[in-house]
Design a protein around this motif. Structure first.
Motif, PDB file in Angstrom:
ATOM      1  N   HIS A  96       3.530   1.552  20.167  1.00 23.87           N
ATOM      2  CA  HIS A  96       5.141   0.902  19.873  1.00 23.87           C
ATOM      3  C   HIS A  96       4.642   0.008  19.475  1.00 23.87           C
ATOM      4  O   HIS A  96       5.629  -0.617  19.010  1.00 23.87           O
ATOM      5  CB  HIS A  96       5.435   1.387  21.426  1.00 23.87           C
ATOM      6  N   THR A  97       4.607  -0.908  20.200  1.00 28.07           N
ATOM      7  CA  THR A  97       4.415  -2.617  19.481  1.00 28.07           C
ATOM      8  C   THR A  97       4.053  -2.685  18.175  1.00 28.07           C
ATOM      9  O   THR A  97       4.583  -3.143  17.268  1.00 28.07           O
ATOM     10  CB  THR A  97       2.955  -2.883  20.473  1.00 28.07           C
ATOM     11  N   ILE A  98       3.457  -1.960  17.969  1.00 29.93           N
ATOM     12  CA  ILE A  98       2.702  -2.369  15.993  1.00 29.93           C
ATOM     13  C   ILE A  98       3.765  -1.827  15.508  1.00 29.93           C
ATOM     14  O   ILE A  98       4.515  -2.707  14.449  1.00 29.93           O
ATOM     15  CB  ILE A  98       1.412  -1.447  16.071  1.00 29.93           C
ATOM     16  N   GLU A  99       4.469  -0.612  15.087  1.00 32.55           N
ATOM     17  CA  GLU A  99       5.736  -0.735  15.464  1.00 32.55           C
ATOM     18  C   GLU A  99       7.289  -0.644  14.801  1.00 32.55           C
ATOM     19  O   GLU A  99       7.704  -1.703  14.410  1.00 32.55           O
ATOM     20  CB  GLU A  99       6.356   1.194  15.685  1.00 32.55           C
ATOM     21  N   GLU A 100       7.330  -1.584  16.373  1.00 28.55           N
ATOM     22  CA  GLU A 100       8.205  -2.364  16.764  1.00 28.55           C
ATOM     23  C   GLU A 100       8.182  -3.965  15.976  1.00 28.55           C
ATOM     24  O   GLU A 100       8.717  -4.049  14.883  1.00 28.55           O
ATOM     25  CB  GLU A 100       8.651  -2.405  17.707  1.00 28.55           C
ATOM     26  N   HIS A 101       7.196  -4.199  16.118  1.00 27.35           N
ATOM     27  CA  HIS A 101       6.400  -5.631  15.527  1.00 27.35           C
ATOM     28  C   HIS A 101       6.730  -4.943  13.918  1.00 27.35           C
ATOM     29  O   HIS A 101       7.637  -6.216  13.104  1.00 27.35           O
ATOM     30  CB  HIS A 101       5.458  -5.835  15.285  1.00 27.35           C
ATOM     31  N   LYS A 102       6.360  -3.895  13.394  1.00 25.50           N
ATOM     32  CA  LYS A 102       6.577  -3.929  11.603  1.00 25.50           C
ATOM     33  C   LYS A 102       7.036  -3.846  11.243  1.00 25.50           C
ATOM     34  O   LYS A 102       8.691  -4.131   9.973  1.00 25.50           O
ATOM     35  CB  LYS A 102       5.685  -2.162  11.709  1.00 25.50           C
ATOM     36  N   ALA A 103       8.651  -2.696  12.474  1.00 22.15           N
ATOM     37  CA  ALA A 103       9.997  -3.021  11.683  1.00 22.15           C
ATOM     38  C   ALA A 103      11.186  -4.611  11.859  1.00 22.15           C
ATOM     39  O   ALA A 103      11.441  -4.836  10.961  1.00 22.15           O
ATOM     40  CB  ALA A 103      10.797  -2.203  13.222  1.00 22.15           C
ATOM     41  N   ASP A 104      10.195  -4.884  12.910  1.00 19.29           N
ATOM     42  CA  ASP A 104      10.979  -6.620  12.695  1.00 19.29           C
ATOM     43  C   ASP A 104      10.674  -7.614  11.145  1.00 19.29           C
ATOM     44  O   ASP A 104      11.137  -7.587  10.464  1.00 19.29           O
ATOM     45  CB  ASP A 104       9.788  -7.591  13.815  1.00 19.29           C
ATOM     46  N   GLN A 153      -2.139  -3.049   7.413  1.00 16.53           N
ATOM     47  CA  GLN A 153      -3.804  -2.489   7.766  1.00 16.53           C
ATOM     48  C   GLN A 153      -4.033  -1.259   8.635  1.00 16.53           C
ATOM     49  O   GLN A 153      -4.300  -0.871   8.798  1.00 16.53           O
ATOM     50  CB  GLN A 153      -4.229  -3.804   6.243  1.00 16.53           C
ATOM     51  N   VAL A 154      -2.827  -2.463   8.931  1.00 18.02           N
ATOM     52  CA  VAL A 154      -3.612  -1.840  10.738  1.00 18.02           C
ATOM     53  C   VAL A 154      -2.698  -0.293  11.246  1.00 18.02           C
ATOM     54  O   VAL A 154      -3.167  -0.095  11.297  1.00 18.02           O
ATOM     55  CB  VAL A 154      -2.603  -2.855  12.371  1.00 18.02           C
ATOM     56  N   GLN A 155      -1.646  -0.171  10.609  1.00 17.31           N
ATOM     57  CA  GLN A 155      -1.149   1.027  11.142  1.00 17.31           C
ATOM     58  C   GLN A 155      -2.190   1.800   9.822  1.00 17.31           C
ATOM     59  O   GLN A 155      -2.312   3.289  10.528  1.00 17.31           O
ATOM     60  CB  GLN A 155       0.219   1.509  10.950  1.00 17.31           C
ATOM     61  N   LEU A 156      -2.954   1.904   8.536  1.00 15.81           N
ATOM     62  CA  LEU A 156      -3.423   2.343   7.752  1.00 15.81           C
ATOM     63  C   LEU A 156      -4.832   2.572   8.449  1.00 15.81           C
ATOM     64  O   LEU A 156      -5.338   3.718   7.890  1.00 15.81           O
ATOM     65  CB  LEU A 156      -3.376   1.625   6.352  1.00 15.81           C
ATOM     66  N   SER A 157      -5.057   1.840   9.527  1.00 13.55           N
ATOM     67  CA  SER A 157      -6.798   1.917  10.693  1.00 13.55           C
ATOM     68  C   SER A 157      -7.138   3.290  10.794  1.00 13.55           C
ATOM     69  O   SER A 157      -7.797   3.726  11.310  1.00 13.55           O
ATOM     70  CB  SER A 157      -6.675   0.732  10.875  1.00 13.55           C
ATOM     71  N   LYS A 158      -5.514   3.847  11.748  1.00 16.75           N
ATOM     72  CA  LYS A 158      -5.386   4.851  12.865  1.00 16.75           C
ATOM     73  C   LYS A 158      -6.228   4.489  14.023  1.00 16.75           C
ATOM     74  O   LYS A 158      -6.735   5.874  14.196  1.00 16.75           O
ATOM     75  CB  LYS A 158      -6.247   6.064  11.837  1.00 16.75           C
ATOM     76  N   TYR A 209       0.775  -1.215   0.300  1.00 19.87           N
ATOM     77  CA  TYR A 209      -0.342   0.228   0.417  1.00 19.87           C
ATOM     78  C   TYR A 209       0.844   1.010   0.105  1.00 19.87           C
ATOM     79  O   TYR A 209       0.704   1.970   0.133  1.00 19.87           O
ATOM     80  CB  TYR A 209      -0.827   0.197   1.215  1.00 19.87           C
ATOM     81  N   GLN A 210       1.763   1.238  -0.727  1.00 20.93           N
ATOM     82  CA  GLN A 210       3.018   2.401  -0.668  1.00 20.93           C
ATOM     83  C   GLN A 210       2.400   4.033  -0.967  1.00 20.93           C
ATOM     84  O   GLN A 210       3.087   4.267  -0.902  1.00 20.93           O
ATOM     85  CB  GLN A 210       4.359   2.001  -0.810  1.00 20.93           C
ATOM     86  N   ASP A 211       1.387   3.776  -1.907  1.00 20.88           N
ATOM     87  CA  ASP A 211       0.671   4.759  -2.829  1.00 20.88           C
ATOM     88  C   ASP A 211      -0.038   5.515  -1.197  1.00 20.88           C
ATOM     89  O   ASP A 211      -0.685   6.830  -2.156  1.00 20.88           O
ATOM     90  CB  ASP A 211      -0.067   3.834  -3.890  1.00 20.88           C
ATOM     91  N   GLN A 212      -0.526   4.683  -0.167  1.00 20.21           N
ATOM     92  CA  GLN A 212      -1.537   5.378   0.536  1.00 20.21           C
ATOM     93  C   GLN A 212      -1.115   6.207   1.258  1.00 20.21           C
ATOM     94  O   GLN A 212      -1.519   6.345   2.152  1.00 20.21           O
ATOM     95  CB  GLN A 212      -2.255   4.450   1.222  1.00 20.21           C
ATOM     96  N   TYR A 213       0.290   6.473   1.472  1.00 17.77           N
ATOM     97  CA  TYR A 213       1.351   7.326   2.687  1.00 17.77           C
ATOM     98  C   TYR A 213       2.480   7.572   2.279  1.00 17.77           C
ATOM     99  O   TYR A 213       3.390   7.169   1.471  1.00 17.77           O
ATOM    100  CB  TYR A 213       1.644   6.486   4.179  1.00 17.77           C
ATOM    101  N   ASP A 266       4.527   8.966  10.524  1.00 14.00           N
ATOM    102  CA  ASP A 266       4.203   9.087  12.683  1.00 14.00           C
ATOM    103  C   ASP A 266       2.386   9.479  12.874  1.00 14.00           C
ATOM    104  O   ASP A 266       1.749   8.858  13.976  1.00 14.00           O
ATOM    105  CB  ASP A 266       4.948  10.334  13.306  1.00 14.00           C
ATOM    106  N   SER A 267       1.910  10.067  11.700  1.00 16.51           N
ATOM    107  CA  SER A 267       0.217  10.195  11.930  1.00 16.51           C
ATOM    108  C   SER A 267      -0.426   9.106  12.350  1.00 16.51           C
ATOM    109  O   SER A 267      -1.676   8.952  12.597  1.00 16.51           O
ATOM    110  CB  SER A 267      -0.236  11.214  10.909  1.00 16.51           C
ATOM    111  N   TYR A 268       0.302   8.184  11.240  1.00 18.08           N
ATOM    112  CA  TYR A 268      -0.457   6.631  11.446  1.00 18.08           C
ATOM    113  C   TYR A 268      -0.249   6.029  12.438  1.00 18.08           C
ATOM    114  O   TYR A 268      -1.185   5.633  13.201  1.00 18.08           O
ATOM    115  CB  TYR A 268       0.166   6.163   9.943  1.00 18.08           C
ATOM    116  N   GLN A 269       0.830   6.021  12.873  1.00 14.62           N
ATOM    117  CA  GLN A 269       1.841   5.052  14.244  1.00 14.62           C
ATOM    118  C   GLN A 269       1.338   5.755  15.244  1.00 14.62           C
ATOM    119  O   GLN A 269      -0.069   5.062  16.574  1.00 14.62           O
ATOM    120  CB  GLN A 269       3.069   5.153  13.725  1.00 14.62           C
TER     121      GLN A 269
END
Length: 573
Positions: free
Chosen positions: A429-437, A527-532, A304-308, A418-421
């Motif tokens: 923080h949990t979702i962001e660290e998970h995303k990087a993994d 998708q989780v991050q894009l959900s805000k 979904y890189q065209d959405q952010y 960051d607006s999404y995170q």
């Protein structure tokens, strides 16, 4: 034995066990280190002043962390002159960098003194301030028109204190003014001696940022720091907001959350300060830069890189706003030293909530050589013998985990901004660290295609990270985002057949499935991050962060072999 009226909660025997059986020593560099000997005389002097600054900054962190850290430490130092019990308690305090906190294994915090407990707001907020009272006061202040003060209270860089029936915010530069002035002086001395122009400029800006109540100064210091690629020395004052668990509870109050949104008040947890000083290792840095060169290609593969917007490069060029260095550590303090869930092996900063990133500045990855090179080889072999299929043992390589970490840190520069995170509230923080993994694991095959690593190394990364990273020592506390992320990935891999356990309960990997499963998980994570939506993030974590039978069995094996959750820094500067 009482210290300042508080009984030491750990007996001398318990302290002996923690210090001698549950602690791993991390040896930092000294003046005999070849890299130090190769420095110019000016940079040698500069490094000593940077180490002085790190020691001073550690006291700032201690005050942020708990109101009794500094007085208890001082009392322990005095009592240790005549008491072996106090001396051991002081050593544990220094290893833990505080009077209490989680250790990554036990569900409850480890407390050094009876009657001294931590609070969700650490010392950023009054110790007796509950979440309910906090929300009520903020609602009343907003309705009374005190919007600017509420904005300061919810800033990342303020200490908050009571002011009658209200709260008052004090900027770090004011609250810590005497100590910040001392640190700034050490940085100015280091800037005087260093031979490197970029480092000299950065230290000048960083010194000013410590003595001026102006977020723009932090921004300018961050921007100068983030572009340093070829400096002989490294110095960082890191600002990360994992420790404060009170601020983000504002999202749990619907009335307050609505008022904050109405008045466009940003909410970010308070920054804890970490600090490091060291010498850049050229050979290690060259390896990291091989990975860096392919980040723009990976950005184009993001779901979904065209959405952010992704922060790694500017809008109209391929310029990569990311410097990366491997560092031999001379000093490691503050939040970095508080190794309560595991000592970090690398950092990718500034975080997205910082003004320098919001205004187009870049990032800097710094890798901690002495931390990652400290491993328990004997225990690792026992884990392999007990839990992993024999034919996979040869693939276990601690250096492969370093390659995973490189991918993880690069992963922070990819994906929604960051607006999404930050919209995910306490789950951000949990979702962001998970995303990087997941980015690291999903895109490792791309590095094979690019010629950075080979197929054998890819298999080593998958096996080593599964055993060394996803085989958890205990059920993770929700306040430890990295460990919760590990549990999510373990269960997802298991559920989708990328990992399995045979009839002898030994781990097997399907190396063909592993990357495809991670790509699928990356899709779901974005998708989780894009959900805000905090609710969506919570549902995702609840779905996959389940402590199952396999995890419980693995943790029991760890316990039987002996867990070493504590680190002891051996410093020489």
């Amino acid at each position: 034995m009482k210290i300042n009226g508080y009984e030491i909660a750990l007996s001398e025997e318990e302290l002996d066990r923690k210090l001698n059986e549950q602690t791993i020593a991390v040896e930092l560099i000294g003046e005999d280190f070849p890299g130090y000997q190769a420095l110019s005389d000016g940079d040698k002097k500069a490094l000593h002043h940077l180490a002085n600054a790190a020691r001073l900054m550690n006291d700032v962190f201690l005050e942020m962390d708990h109101p009794l850290n500094l007085p208890q430490k001082a009392a322990l130092e005095e009592a240790a002159k005549t008491s072996s019990h106090a001396a051991k308690a002081l050593r544990f305090f220094n290893n833990y960098n505080g009077v209490e906190g989680l250790n990554g294994v036990d569900k409850k915090p480890v407390e050094l003194f009876e009657g001294i407990h931590g609070t969700p707001g650490r010392n950023f907020y009054p110790a007796d301030l509950s979440a309910e009272e906090f929300h009520r006061i903020l609602i009343e202040m907003i309705k009374a028109g005190e919007i600017d003060e509420v904005r300061r209270i919810l800033s990342v860089r303020t200490m908050v204190r009571r002011d009658g029936n209200k709260l008052r915010a004090i900027d770090y530069t004011e609250y810590f003014a005497p100590r910040f002035s001392e640190i700034a002086n050490q940085l100015e001395l280091a800037a005087h001696y260093t031979t490197d122009t970029a480092m000299k400029d950065f230290l000048g800006w960083q010194a000013q940022a410590l003595i001026q109540n102006n977020e723009d100064m932090d921004m300018l210091a961050d921007k100068h720091w983030a572009v340093m690629q070829d400096t002989p020395l490294e110095f960082t004052i890191a600002r990360e907001n994992y420790d404060d668990e009170l601020t983000t509870t504002v999202f749990d109050n619907p009335e307050l959350a609505a008022l904050l949104k109405q008045h466009k008040i940003d909410v970010n947890a308070k920054d804890s300060l970490g600090v490091r000083a060291g010498i850049v290792n050229k050979e290690g840095t060259d390896l990291i830069l091989k990975f860096k060169s392919h980040i723009p290609e990976l950005a184009k593969l993001m779901p979904y890189q065209d959405q952010y917007h992704q922060h790694i490069c500017c809008e109209h060029t391929s310029e990569l706003k990311q410097t990366m260095v491997d560092v031999d550590l001379a000093a490691f303090g503050g939040d970095f030293k508080a190794a309560r869930g595991g000592m970090t092996v690398a950092e990718n900063l500034p975080n997205n909530d910082k003004l320098s990133v919001k205004t187009g500045g870049g990032r800097r990855n710094v890798y901690h050589r002495q931390v990652r090179q400290t491993v328990d080889k004997a225990k690792n072999q026992k884990i392999l013998d007990l839990l992993v299929a024999p034919e996979l043992h040869a693939l276990f390589d601690p250096e492969a985990e370093h390659l995973f970490v490189i991918g993880h840190e690069n992963g922070h520069s990819l994906g929604p901004d960051d607006s999404y995170q930050s919209a995910l509230g306490s789950f951000a923080h949990t979702i962001e660290e998970h995303k990087a993994d997941v980015i690291s694991l999903a895109f490792m095959p791309e590095y094979v295609k690019m010629g950075v690593i080979d197929d054998e190394t890819l298999r080593k990364i998958y096996l080593t990270h599964t055993v060394g990273g996803l085989f958890l020592r205990a059920e993770p506390n929700p306040s430890l985002p990295h460990r919760v992320a590990d549990l999510i990935q373990f269960n997802y891999l298991l559920e989708h057949g990328a990992i399995s356990f045979d009839d002898n309960l030994k781990l097997n990997l399907d190396f063909n499935k592993y990357p495809a499963v991670m790509r699928r998980l990356l899709d779901e994570t974005i998708q989780v991050q894009l959900s805000k939506s905090p609710e969506t993030a919570k549902a995702f974590i609840d779905r996959y962060a389940v402590w199952g039978d396999h995890s419980a069995r693995i943790a029991k094996v760890h316990e039987e072999l002996g867990i070493k959750p504590y680190k002891e820094l051996k410093t020489h500067f």
